[in-house]
Write a protein that holds these residues in place. Structure first.
Motif, PDB file in Angstrom:
ATOM      1  N   VAL A 163      -3.723  11.975 -17.541  1.00  0.00           N
ATOM      2  CA  VAL A 163      -4.506  10.841 -16.872  1.00  0.00           C
ATOM      3  C   VAL A 163      -4.051  10.558 -15.272  1.00  0.00           C
ATOM      4  O   VAL A 163      -3.005   9.996 -15.582  1.00  0.00           O
ATOM      5  N   PHE A 164      -4.692  11.107 -14.405  1.00  0.00           N
ATOM      6  CA  PHE A 164      -4.385  10.856 -12.930  1.00  0.00           C
ATOM      7  C   PHE A 164      -5.027  10.685 -12.221  1.00  0.00           C
ATOM      8  O   PHE A 164      -6.518  10.991 -12.464  1.00  0.00           O
ATOM      9  N   ALA A 165      -4.874   9.889 -11.123  1.00  0.00           N
ATOM     10  CA  ALA A 165      -5.982   9.236 -10.144  1.00  0.00           C
ATOM     11  C   ALA A 165      -6.477  10.417  -9.516  1.00  0.00           C
ATOM     12  O   ALA A 165      -5.789  11.267  -9.141  1.00  0.00           O
ATOM     13  N   GLN A 166      -7.600  10.644  -9.223  1.00  0.00           N
ATOM     14  CA  GLN A 166      -8.436  11.690  -8.521  1.00  0.00           C
ATOM     15  C   GLN A 166      -8.668  11.292  -7.075  1.00  0.00           C
ATOM     16  O   GLN A 166      -9.155   9.851  -6.960  1.00  0.00           O
ATOM     17  N   PRO A 167      -8.693  11.936  -6.138  1.00  0.00           N
ATOM     18  CA  PRO A 167      -9.166  11.515  -4.668  1.00  0.00           C
ATOM     19  C   PRO A 167     -10.490  10.783  -4.753  1.00  0.00           C
ATOM     20  O   PRO A 167     -11.432  11.356  -5.351  1.00  0.00           O
ATOM     21  N   ARG A 168     -10.754   9.698  -4.176  1.00  0.00           N
ATOM     22  CA  ARG A 168     -11.952   8.793  -4.287  1.00  0.00           C
ATOM     23  C   ARG A 168     -12.986   9.672  -3.712  1.00  0.00           C
ATOM     24  O   ARG A 168     -12.953   9.537  -2.464  1.00  0.00           O
TER      25      ARG A 168
ATOM     26  N   SER B 205      -3.521  -0.863 -10.728  1.00  0.00           N
ATOM     27  CA  SER B 205      -4.175   0.576 -10.902  1.00  0.00           C
ATOM     28  C   SER B 205      -5.668   0.554 -10.536  1.00  0.00           C
ATOM     29  O   SER B 205      -6.068   1.558 -10.340  1.00  0.00           O
ATOM     30  N   ASN B 206      -6.398  -0.465 -11.057  1.00  0.00           N
ATOM     31  CA  ASN B 206      -7.735  -0.719 -10.722  1.00  0.00           C
ATOM     32  C   ASN B 206      -8.015  -1.695 -10.102  1.00  0.00           C
ATOM     33  O   ASN B 206      -7.643  -2.914 -10.458  1.00  0.00           O
ATOM     34  N   ALA B 207      -8.680  -1.905  -8.811  1.00  0.00           N
ATOM     35  CA  ALA B 207      -8.968  -3.033  -8.213  1.00  0.00           C
ATOM     36  C   ALA B 207      -9.809  -4.082  -8.895  1.00  0.00           C
ATOM     37  O   ALA B 207      -9.343  -5.230  -8.871  1.00  0.00           O
ATOM     38  N   LYS B 208     -10.746  -3.717  -9.829  1.00  0.00           N
ATOM     39  CA  LYS B 208     -11.310  -4.554 -10.466  1.00  0.00           C
ATOM     40  C   LYS B 208     -10.793  -5.060 -11.674  1.00  0.00           C
ATOM     41  O   LYS B 208     -11.200  -6.122 -12.423  1.00  0.00           O
TER      42      LYS B 208
ATOM     43  N   PRO C 288       0.673  -1.084  -0.091  1.00  0.00           N
ATOM     44  CA  PRO C 288      -0.046   0.235   0.003  1.00  0.00           C
ATOM     45  C   PRO C 288       0.737   1.309  -0.002  1.00  0.00           C
ATOM     46  O   PRO C 288       0.286   2.368  -0.651  1.00  0.00           O
ATOM     47  N   ALA C 289       1.951   1.176   0.803  1.00  0.00           N
ATOM     48  CA  ALA C 289       2.713   2.216   0.629  1.00  0.00           C
ATOM     49  C   ALA C 289       3.476   2.793  -0.939  1.00  0.00           C
ATOM     50  O   ALA C 289       3.430   3.977  -1.224  1.00  0.00           O
ATOM     51  N   TYR C 290       3.565   1.645  -1.690  1.00  0.00           N
ATOM     52  CA  TYR C 290       4.144   2.048  -2.964  1.00  0.00           C
ATOM     53  C   TYR C 290       3.057   2.523  -3.753  1.00  0.00           C
ATOM     54  O   TYR C 290       3.147   3.300  -4.643  1.00  0.00           O
ATOM     55  N   ARG C 291       1.542   2.028  -3.549  1.00  0.00           N
ATOM     56  CA  ARG C 291       0.511   2.255  -4.309  1.00  0.00           C
ATOM     57  C   ARG C 291       0.309   3.918  -4.134  1.00  0.00           C
ATOM     58  O   ARG C 291      -0.020   4.743  -4.897  1.00  0.00           O
ATOM     59  N   ALA C 292       0.593   4.160  -2.699  1.00  0.00           N
ATOM     60  CA  ALA C 292       0.379   5.697  -2.375  1.00  0.00           C
ATOM     61  C   ALA C 292       1.527   6.578  -3.169  1.00  0.00           C
ATOM     62  O   ALA C 292       1.238   7.515  -3.458  1.00  0.00           O
ATOM     63  N   TYR C 293       2.684   6.062  -3.087  1.00  0.00           N
ATOM     64  CA  TYR C 293       3.813   6.650  -3.771  1.00  0.00           C
ATOM     65  C   TYR C 293       3.483   6.959  -5.185  1.00  0.00           C
ATOM     66  O   TYR C 293       3.677   8.207  -5.588  1.00  0.00           O
TER      67      TYR C 293
ATOM     68  N   LYS D 225       1.040  10.550  -3.237  1.00  0.00           N
ATOM     69  CA  LYS D 225       0.751  10.784  -1.799  1.00  0.00           C
ATOM     70  C   LYS D 225       1.904  10.630  -0.892  1.00  0.00           C
ATOM     71  O   LYS D 225       2.888  10.006  -1.120  1.00  0.00           O
ATOM     72  N   GLU D 226       2.040  11.398   0.264  1.00  0.00           N
ATOM     73  CA  GLU D 226       3.053  11.095   1.363  1.00  0.00           C
ATOM     74  C   GLU D 226       3.049   9.598   1.788  1.00  0.00           C
ATOM     75  O   GLU D 226       2.076   9.209   2.206  1.00  0.00           O
ATOM     76  N   THR D 227       4.326   9.014   1.714  1.00  0.00           N
ATOM     77  CA  THR D 227       4.612   7.637   2.217  1.00  0.00           C
ATOM     78  C   THR D 227       5.921   7.556   2.570  1.00  0.00           C
ATOM     79  O   THR D 227       6.670   8.571   2.637  1.00  0.00           O
ATOM     80  N   THR D 228       6.004   6.221   3.302  1.00  0.00           N
ATOM     81  CA  THR D 228       7.490   5.879   3.678  1.00  0.00           C
ATOM     82  C   THR D 228       8.219   5.683   2.710  1.00  0.00           C
ATOM     83  O   THR D 228       9.639   5.814   3.013  1.00  0.00           O
TER      84      THR D 228
END
Length: 253
Positions: free
Chosen positions: A160-165, A74-77, A42-47, A51-54
């Motif tokens: 094309v970028f992910a938007q806040p869900r 990239s998309n859970a489905k 999940p940290a890598y997905r956030a990066y 997003k700020e991550t470790t």
């Protein structure tokens, strides 16, 4: 926090635990490592989503050098990863984009669109790569530069970028519909609209809700979101197309 880089036994364990869902290592003296590795995904997905991550660029490089594999969805489905996204030949991606441009009139693809070999996920990743290059964080090979040039010539804007869900209200979806109508010159939003997946689903839901009303059946939606005469009138006055073959509708008495 950096001891794992210097300790040979831990380096070996990193290589063994990069598939934690397969090995399930959660005992012995490396149980702490299992928990640490589990948090990397999940940290890598956030990066990847900015997003700020470790994790940072240097730490990711160290992990990759050790043989660690990040399974990025990239998309859970879509149930695919970065490697799968780029297994599709570039020439095929160009053809897919050309078809989208013919259909939409533009190349503003929703990153959630997982049809056509997860085209939305690929567009998201290629946009990230372009952004990294523009910011001086990535060097291009001659082949990558040629691909970017071909995409630019086609009109792809690498935006094309992910938007806040967040959940859209009915009114927000209605406003998105009005923008669609203005941009496309017609009012029929297809159920699987590549430019805005959520808008396509919303439009399809309005059609289903209207059908339930006509049949005298209860709504499948929660209170406050189901179809009402007020919403129906608003859609009707805006020219919403209920079905391509016949758009004339009346509210059931």
């Amino acid at each position: 926090q950096e001891r794992w880089v210097a300790n040979p036994s831990i380096r070996l364990s990193v290589k063994l635990t990069h598939r934690i869902h397969e090995y399930k290592l959660s005992c012995c003296r490396f149980s702490f490592l299992f928990r640490w590795v589990k948090k990397l995904y999940p940290a890598y997905r956030a990066y990847q989503n900015g997003k700020e991550t470790t994790l940072n660029k240097d730490r990711i490089k160290k992990l990759l050098d050790l043989g660690f594999e990040f399974d990025v969805v990239s998309n859970a489905k879509a149930n695919t990863n970065l490697h799968a996204l780029f297994e599709v030949p570039f020439e095929r991606r160009l053809d897919q984009l050309k078809k989208c441009k013919e259909e939409l009139g533009h190349l503003q693809i929703d990153y959630r669109y997982n049809k056509m070999n997860n085209l939305g996920g690929w567009a998201l990743e290629i946009s990230k790569q372009y952004k990294d290059w523009q910011e001086g964080n990535k060097e291009l090979s001659p082949l990558e530069e040629d691909h970017f040039n071909q995409l630019s010539a086609l009109g792809f804007e690498f935006n094309v970028f992910a938007q806040p869900r967040s959940k859209r209200s009915w009114e927000e979806n209605f406003d998105a519909f009005l923008e669609f109508r203005t941009k496309n010159g017609h009012s029929y939003v297809p159920p699987k609209y590549k430019g805005d997946v959520r808008l396509g689903k919303w439009a399809d839901t309005q059609r289903d809700e209207y059908k339930l009303q006509c049949e005298g059946k209860p709504s499948r939606l929660s209170s406050g979101t189901y179809m009402t005469k007020e919403k129906f009138d608003k859609l009707q006055n805006a020219g919403f197309v209920w079905k391509p073959e016949n758009s004339q509708r009346v509210w059931p008495e």
